[in-house]
Design a protein around this motif. Structure first.
Motif, short mmCIF file in Angstrom:
data_model
loop_
_atom_site.label_atom_id
_atom_site.label_comp_id
_atom_site.label_asym_id
_atom_site.label_seq_id
_atom_site.Cartn_x
_atom_site.Cartn_y
_atom_site.Cartn_z
N TYR A 85 5.25 6.32 -6.65
CA TYR A 85 4.41 7.46 -6.99
C TYR A 85 3.29 7.64 -5.96
CZ TYR A 85 1.29 10.52 -9.66
OH TYR A 85 0.48 11.54 -10.05
N GLU A 86 2.60 6.54 -5.63
CA GLU A 86 1.50 6.60 -4.68
C GLU A 86 2.00 7.04 -3.29
OE1 GLU A 86 -2.16 5.52 -5.13
OE2 GLU A 86 -1.28 6.60 -6.82
N ALA A 87 3.15 6.52 -2.90
CA ALA A 87 3.72 6.92 -1.61
C ALA A 87 4.06 8.41 -1.59
CB ALA A 87 4.95 6.08 -1.30
N TYR A 127 5.05 2.62 -9.65
CA TYR A 127 3.72 3.08 -9.26
C TYR A 127 3.61 3.22 -7.74
CZ TYR A 127 -1.34 3.16 -8.62
OH TYR A 127 -2.62 3.50 -8.25
N GLU A 128 4.19 2.27 -7.01
CA GLU A 128 4.14 2.34 -5.55
C GLU A 128 4.94 3.54 -5.03
OE1 GLU A 128 3.52 -2.41 -4.56
OE2 GLU A 128 5.54 -1.61 -4.92
N ARG A 140 5.92 3.88 1.91
CA ARG A 140 6.70 4.95 2.52
C ARG A 140 7.77 4.40 3.46
NH1 ARG A 140 2.37 9.33 4.71
NH2 ARG A 140 4.27 10.53 5.13
N GLN A 197 2.63 10.79 -3.36
CA GLN A 197 1.39 11.58 -3.29
C GLN A 197 0.88 11.65 -1.86
OE1 GLN A 197 0.54 13.21 -6.16
NE2 GLN A 197 2.42 12.15 -6.77
N LEU A 198 1.02 10.53 -1.15
CA LEU A 198 0.57 10.50 0.24
C LEU A 198 1.44 11.40 1.12
CD1 LEU A 198 -1.57 9.19 2.05
CD2 LEU A 198 0.06 7.35 2.50
N THR A 215 0.85 -1.18 0.00
CA THR A 215 0.00 0.00 0.00
C THR A 215 0.89 1.24 0.00
OG1 THR A 215 -0.09 0.18 2.41
CG2 THR A 215 -1.73 -1.26 1.35
N ALA A 216 0.28 2.40 -0.25
CA ALA A 216 1.05 3.65 -0.25
C ALA A 216 1.71 3.89 1.09
CB ALA A 216 0.15 4.82 -0.64
N GLU A 217 1.00 3.62 2.18
CA GLU A 217 1.57 3.82 3.52
C GLU A 217 2.71 2.85 3.77
OE1 GLU A 217 2.55 5.70 6.51
OE2 GLU A 217 0.65 6.39 5.66
#
Length: 479
Positions: free
Chosen positions: A367-369, A364-365, A351, A371-372, A346-348
């Motif tokens: 990128y999502e991290a 992608y992971e 991180r 953004q979070l 997950t994004a969290e």
């Protein structure tokens, strides 16, 4: 400011017929200031005469915009609004002002809009100036009856070349990596009894070495192990044929240990070997300060057979004894590579993983991290930088890294990343326009940013505004 109209006017009004006049019925709307690159200030507005504005037929009002500030003022062209009779008489007597911006006849039965636009040189004192609208109402015999002054707006502060643009990069969302194929490599320095291939887990340093191998395989980030490759090496000491047996046999022994421990099938393994690691030995010599370095390298590089080379090395006596004791143990090893499928995050979770196990994340992971974490934060920048470090040749990773560096003002780094970014996407066009702006190529920047804007890149609107400010130009509308 106000033009004196010298004429003989037959007063058509009578005492007691004055209607209510004043500024309530006159408004300035859609007020826009634009400073052009040639130093001109363009002022646009709409002068609105309300339907209820009471103007007698023999009256006229002069509307004069004035810029005031710092003890100076600049009077702008006048607009004249005439009552019907006053205009007829003035026109008949050739008394209408020739220098008027516009002459309008009042129609008291409807709202009237008067578009106004003028251009004046922009001067330094205008930075703190304000725009006023002066109203002078005149009646019979050109007598001034009313005077009003109204503040319309402050002149915007247009920034000069010292302004540092705050640009926005455009990012591309990476595609999701459905299966994250990864690998890890290391070397195992297993101690074997002299001339033997059987493994004793408690022998010398073997507990620590085997623990490292197990930790590599039992990594919780690994969803599945798909392949393990083991390559055994022996040192140049001893006969070549025996070393070939030891290198291959010890590699196969390590495979057996892993199979017994984890029950992997034989098909998961590839086992190869190099009988004597002369390449590794040569590097040890090159990196040394041995007095005999050149002579030893000449022997290593000769075309002689391996056993013949070893015999020649023995002539170096104590030096060769030191090499056998201190250098050769590092050459006796088994290199291994574990191919695996990394688990999704997950994004969290990403991180945290990015800090010490970034190789297990997909682009992608990352990128999502990021953004979070929040755009522009230190963590955001760290994640974006780490992403391009993990995927150094990926076009999307490089474009996003360039966008980050643009936002930080690091034009050299941004240009370096853009060399590996896609060149034909709207986001890339925007970034190249940003780089041109930061490098002072304003005409090129304008063309590229306009292209990006036409292609629908939202950040282009903001960056075009920043370009205008950097050039000392801009458009400001006052509601």
């Amino acid at each position: 400011m106000k033009k004196n109209l010298l004429f003989i006017f037959v007063c058509l009004c009578a005492l007691g017929m004055y209607g209510q006049t004043g500024s309530e019925g006159i408004r300035a709307t859609d007020l826009t200031f634009m400073k052009a690159s040639d130093g001109q200030l363009n002022i646009q507005m709409n002068l609105q005469l309300a339907r209820g504005l009471d103007m007698r037929s023999n009256q006229y009002v002069t509307l004069t915009p004035v810029i005031r500030g710092g003890g100076q003022e600049r009077t702008l062209p006048d607009v004249y609004v005439y009552g019907r009779k006053r205009e007829i008489v003035s026109e008949r007597n050739d008394l209408l002002p020739l220098d008027a911006y516009r002459i309008v006849r009042r129609n008291r039965h409807s709202e009237q809009n008067i578009p106004y636009q003028t251009v004046v040189p922009y001067e330094a004192w205008m930075r703190d100036a304000q725009l006023y609208l002066e109203e002078d109402w005149c009646g019979c015999d050109n007598r001034q009856e009313e005077h009003y002054q109204r503040l319309l707006a402050g002149i915007p502060t247009f920034i000069d070349e010292s302004y540092v643009p705050r640009l926005r990069g455009s990012y591309i969302v990476p595609e999701k990596e459905i299966v994250k194929n990864r690998f890890k490599e290391s070397s195992a320095f297993i101690d074997f009894p002299v001339n033997r291939t059987e493994l004793h887990p408690d022998f010398r340093n073997n507990p620590a070495e085997l623990a490292r191998i197990r930790a590599s395989i039992e990594d919780s980030d690994m969803q599945e192990v798909s392949q393990i490759s083991i390559h055994g090496y022996a040192s140049p000491e001893g006969g070549y044929a025996n070393n070939a047996r030891l290198a291959q046999g010890r590699a196969e022994t390590l495979r057996k240990y892993i199979i017994d421990k984890y029950n992997y099938p034989m098909s998961h393994f590839t086992v190869t070997s190099t009988p004597e690691d002369w390449v590794g030995f040569r590097k040890q010599v090159v990196d040394s300060d041995l007095a005999e370095k050149d002579r030893i390298l000449a022997i290593i590089d000769s075309g002689a057979a391996e056993d013949a080379k070893e015999q020649q090395l023995k002539q170096f006596g104590a030096t060769y004894t030191m090499i056998i004791r201190d250098w050769f143990p590092a050459l006796r090893r088994s290199d291994y590579r574990i191919n695996y499928i990394a688990a999704p995050f997950t994004a969290e979770e990403a991180r945290r993983v990015a800090v010490d196990r970034p190789q297990n994340l997909s682009l992608y992971e990352f990128y999502e991290a990021a953004q979070l974490a929040g755009r522009g934060t230190d963590e955001y920048n760290y994640l974006t930088e780490t992403a391009v470090r993990m995927f150094p040749d990926d076009p999307v990773a490089n474009l996003n890294a360039a966008s980050m560096e643009i936002e930080r003002g690091n034009v050299a780094a941004a240009r370096r990343y853009m060399q590996k970014a896609p060149s034909n996407t709207p986001q890339a066009i925007l970034n190249m326009g940003n780089i041109a702006l930061l490098e002072g190529n304003y005409d090129e920047a304008e063309q590229l940013l306009e292209r990006a804007h036409a292609a629908g890149v939202g950040e282009a609107t903001h960056n075009i505004s920043e370009l205008n400010r950097k050039r000392g130009t801009g458009i400001v509308t006052v509601n």
